[in-house]
Scaffold this motif. Structure first.
Motif, PDB file in Angstrom:
ATOM      1  N   GLU A   1      -6.625  16.164  13.092  1.00 26.78           N
ATOM      2  CA  GLU A   1      -6.010  16.819  11.944  1.00 26.78           C
ATOM      3  C   GLU A   1      -6.224  15.988  10.686  1.00 26.78           C
ATOM      4  O   GLU A   1      -6.540  16.533   9.608  1.00 26.78           O
ATOM      5  CB  GLU A   1      -4.510  17.001  12.211  1.00 26.78           C
ATOM      6  N   VAL A   2      -6.112  14.641  10.816  1.00 24.84           N
ATOM      7  CA  VAL A   2      -6.332  13.771   9.658  1.00 24.84           C
ATOM      8  C   VAL A   2      -7.801  13.790   9.242  1.00 24.84           C
ATOM      9  O   VAL A   2      -8.137  13.891   8.050  1.00 24.84           O
ATOM     10  CB  VAL A   2      -5.875  12.334   9.988  1.00 24.84           C
ATOM     11  N   ALA A   3      -8.701  13.704  10.215  1.00 25.07           N
ATOM     12  CA  ALA A   3     -10.132  13.681   9.901  1.00 25.07           C
ATOM     13  C   ALA A   3     -10.571  14.977   9.238  1.00 25.07           C
ATOM     14  O   ALA A   3     -11.461  14.979   8.368  1.00 25.07           O
ATOM     15  CB  ALA A   3     -10.938  13.439  11.176  1.00 25.07           C
TER      16      ALA A   3
ATOM     17  N   GLY B   1       7.565  19.347   2.031  1.00 24.94           N
ATOM     18  CA  GLY B   1       6.280  18.786   2.455  1.00 24.94           C
ATOM     19  C   GLY B   1       5.524  18.191   1.286  1.00 24.94           C
ATOM     20  O   GLY B   1       4.914  17.113   1.398  1.00 24.94           O
ATOM     21  N   GLU B   2       5.558  18.898   0.160  1.00 28.34           N
ATOM     22  CA  GLU B   2       4.859  18.380  -1.016  1.00 28.34           C
ATOM     23  C   GLU B   2       5.483  17.060  -1.479  1.00 28.34           C
ATOM     24  O   GLU B   2       4.773  16.094  -1.806  1.00 28.34           O
ATOM     25  CB  GLU B   2       4.907  19.408  -2.148  1.00 28.34           C
ATOM     26  N   ARG B   3       6.820  17.018  -1.500  1.00 24.12           N
ATOM     27  CA  ARG B   3       7.486  15.780  -1.923  1.00 24.12           C
ATOM     28  C   ARG B   3       7.201  14.644  -0.933  1.00 24.12           C
ATOM     29  O   ARG B   3       6.927  13.506  -1.335  1.00 24.12           O
ATOM     30  CB  ARG B   3       8.989  16.017  -2.020  1.00 24.12           C
TER      31      ARG B   3
ATOM     32  N   ALA C   1      -3.525  13.818   0.382  1.00 26.01           N
ATOM     33  CA  ALA C   1      -2.290  14.070   1.143  1.00 26.01           C
ATOM     34  C   ALA C   1      -2.524  15.221   2.100  1.00 26.01           C
ATOM     35  O   ALA C   1      -3.337  16.119   1.857  1.00 26.01           O
ATOM     36  CB  ALA C   1      -1.119  14.379   0.215  1.00 26.01           C
ATOM     37  N   LEU C   2      -1.762  15.207   3.165  1.00 28.09           N
ATOM     38  CA  LEU C   2      -1.911  16.212   4.223  1.00 28.09           C
ATOM     39  C   LEU C   2      -0.539  16.758   4.600  1.00 28.09           C
ATOM     40  O   LEU C   2       0.404  15.997   4.844  1.00 28.09           O
ATOM     41  CB  LEU C   2      -2.566  15.576   5.457  1.00 28.09           C
ATOM     42  N   GLN C   3      -0.424  18.108   4.608  1.00 31.57           N
ATOM     43  CA  GLN C   3       0.760  18.783   5.148  1.00 31.57           C
ATOM     44  C   GLN C   3       0.301  19.581   6.362  1.00 31.57           C
ATOM     45  O   GLN C   3       0.033  20.763   6.280  1.00 31.57           O
ATOM     46  CB  GLN C   3       1.391  19.705   4.102  1.00 31.57           C
ATOM     47  N   GLY C   4       0.178  18.898   7.461  1.00 31.11           N
ATOM     48  CA  GLY C   4      -0.354  19.527   8.652  1.00 31.11           C
ATOM     49  C   GLY C   4       0.717  20.052   9.578  1.00 31.11           C
ATOM     50  O   GLY C   4       1.926  19.963   9.310  1.00 31.11           O
ATOM     51  N   ARG C   5       0.221  20.616  10.663  1.00 30.47           N
ATOM     52  CA  ARG C   5       1.154  21.170  11.657  1.00 30.47           C
ATOM     53  C   ARG C   5       1.828  20.067  12.447  1.00 30.47           C
ATOM     54  O   ARG C   5       2.960  20.225  12.901  1.00 30.47           O
ATOM     55  CB  ARG C   5       0.387  22.106  12.590  1.00 30.47           C
TER      56      ARG C   5
END
Length: 603
Positions: free
Chosen positions: A220-222, A35-37, A232-236
């Motif tokens: 989720e983005v907002a 996810g980080e990459r 950056a976003l590592q969401g569900r």
């Protein structure tokens, strides 16, 4: 909980727990790293796209400004304005339509690359966007977003133009979304999409194949990304990145990949781990069931064998298969059963020996008691006989003497002579009985024990009575041991015992043709034996216990008043020996006199 369930649970924890726990922990770590990459890659793509789109807008602004400086719309006629807008739509980067609105808000000219007429709804929507824009002269480029009825959200680049009369004009160019879409297509990752969003988060342009964002994805983005700075976003639901444009509009580029796509390899690996865990679980449970069944069967056999052993079945044994703990316990159980069997056999042997010893001791006690009773009887009879003999001996002598005197006075043929003869005979018999009583009463005296040759004692006794016995029709066979047994005893008393036994044997043989008497001496481990055996009529079993009682006789003719065997019993007992009798009616009798050896005798 049963042993099988405990074993299954232990194997489950030992086999599946490490696999699932470590595997899923590693997968979670891999997912975070991935996810980080992915987020970092998305951020780089978003920044590149934002820079490119910003550069495109700046170029459009420069080209539009340069064009307007060269062409002053307020100085041109309408046909010239029409040609101006055509050139503008052709020369300004990304423009596909253009329009001019004067200070009064009237459309002076409009050009569409698709040659749409001025009354076309799309052209009208474009012009309405120009009118709504408060673009001031020399204020720079203004980007106006409007809704095209056919093509959705579109962007118009608007600039204000200062006229000579002081009133401002508006010149606008509609930007072609395909140029921005190409930029977004380059920024979008495989399986994901890229969007140009306005300051409110509304999508302006999307990459090819990218659908609209779902409400949950927009939320989720907002919630995770700030509009004014990159992130950056590592969401569900999404792995996304946001990069704002550098022109101060609040617009930005969102590059996103669905989480299921970004983590597809991890999800697939997790499913494979789950499948492998399920397979391992099935194998472990099957192995545990088999092992538990085998272990339970072995324990059941051990339990049944232990119960059988506890109930006394020492022959029970367990099969020993393999080299596991059940086999070791079975082997130990078998060894214990064998030890118990040997211990039982030993105890039974000891019990049997003890029983035989007790029986032997009991017989010895009974024999000793019988001998004691016999000795007491003989002593009592002896005392009685001595008293009776003394009381009747003198009167009996007078009767016998007077009878003899009267016989001398009677002439032969006198009728009284026969009666007197009968009186004399009866008196003589009474005298013999009295003498025997006196002799029997005198047997209680202590014998004069000396070391003797038993063969010599037997030979001397038979020399005195052997001829008379043989004359009675029963020959005497004598067998003497070699070397001669030696005992300590009274020669006279022992000779009298031999004579009494021989006379009894002669009486038993009366009237039996071919009957013989056998007298034998023999050495024994504890002394010597005298055997007197006859082939006479034998003694009934019911009479054997009474043979040594005084005045008991089995003779048909009452001659010795039953005192011979009691007297012999008393003599042998005084010598520390015993007399044993074995007899079968019709086959004869055997009297065995056992005497201690010379070394064992006491004086």
């Amino acid at each position: 909980m049963s042993l099988g369930r405990k074993l299954a649970l232990f194997l489950l924890l030992a086999a599946v727990a490490p696999l699932a726990g470590v595997g899923f922990a590693l997968l979670a770590r891999v997912q975070r790293t991935l996810g980080e990459r992915t987020a970092a890659e998305q951020l780089a793509r978003a920044e590149t796209a934002a820079a490119t789109v910003t550069e495109d807008l700046e170029r459009t602004d420069r080209e539009l400004d340069a064009f307007l400086r060269a062409w002053r719309p307020d100085r041109l006629t309408d046909p010239e304005l029409q040609r101006l807008l055509f050139l503008l739509s052709q020369q300004v980067s990304g423009a596909n339509a253009a329009a001019v609105v004067d200070a009064a808000g009237s459309v002076r000219a409009a050009v569409d690359e698709a040659a749409r007429p001025a009354g076309d709804p799309s052209t009208q929507a474009f012009v309405a966007a120009l009118r709504a824009t408060a673009a001031a002269p020399d204020a720079g480029l203004v980007l106006a977003v409007y809704e095209d009825p056919a093509r959705g959200p579109l962007v118009a680049a608007v600039r204000g133009v200062r006229a000579e009369a002081g009133a401002g004009w508006l010149v606008g160019a509609r930007l072609d979304p395909e140029r921005t879409r190409r930029r977004l297509d380059a920024a979008a990752a495989a399986g994901g999409g890229a969007w140009l969003l306005d300051a409110r988060g509304g999508p302006l342009v999307a990459s090819s194949g990218a659908g609209p964002l779902a409400a949950e994805e927009r939320d989720e983005v907002a919630a995770a990304l700030a509009p004014d700075r990159r992130g950056a976003l590592q969401g569900r639901r999404l792995v996304a990145a946001w990069a704002p444009l550098g022109n101060g509009t609040g617009w930005g580029i969102l590059v996103a990949v669905p989480a299921r796509v970004a983590y597809a390899d991890v999800i697939r690996t997790r499913r494979e781990v789950l499948a492998a865990s399920a397979l391992v679980l099935a194998v472990v449970l099957a192995a545990a069931a088999l092992l538990a069944r085998r272990l339970a069967a072995g324990l059941a056999r051990i339990d049944a064998a232990a119960r059988a052993l506890g109930s006394g079945d020492l022959a029970v044994r367990l099969p020993v298969r393999g080299g596991d703990e059940v086999a070791a316990v079975s082997a130990t159980f078998n060894g214990m059963a064998e030890e118990l069997g040997r211990a039982r056999a030993k105890l039974e042997g000891w019990n049997e020996e003890l029983r035989l010893e007790v029986e032997a001791r009991t017989r010895d006690l009974e024999a000793a008691h019988a001998r004691l009773l016999e000795a007491q009887k003989l002593a009592a009879v002896g005392r009685l006989g001595a008293g009776v003999a003394h009381e009747i001996n003198n009167p009996l002598a007078g009767i016998l003497g007077n009878a003899q005197l009267l016989l001398e006075e009677k002439a032969p043929g006198d009728p009284d002579r026969e009666a007197l003869s009968t009186i004399e005979d009866l008196a003589r018999r009474c005298r013999d009985v009295v003498r025997r009583l006196l002799r029997f009463s005198q047997q209680g005296a202590q014998p004069d024990l000396r070391e003797l040759d038993l063969n010599a004692v037997v030979s001397e006794a038979l020399a005195l009575a052997g001829g008379e016995v043989a004359a009675g029709g029963a020959p005497v066979d004598v067998v003497l041991a070699d070397p001669a047994p030696r005992v300590r005893g009274d020669a006279g008393q022992l000779a009298r015992v031999v004579l009494d036994l021989v006379w009894n044997a002669r009486a038993a043989c009366d009237g039996r043709s071919g009957a013989r008497i056998r007298v034998e001496t023999a050495r024994a481990a504890d002394g010597a034996r005298i055997l007197v055996q006859d082939g006479g009529k034998g003694i009934p079993a019911e009479d054997l216990p009474h043979l040594f009682e005084p005045f008991f006789t089995t003779k048909a003719r009452w001659t010795d008043v039953g005192l011979g065997l009691p007297a012999a019993y008393a003599v042998v007992s005084a010598h520390g020996g015993r007399i044993d009798v074995s007899s079968r009616p019709g086959e004869g009798s055997t009297f065995t006199v056992s005497l201690p050896g010379a070394k064992g005798a006491t004086v």
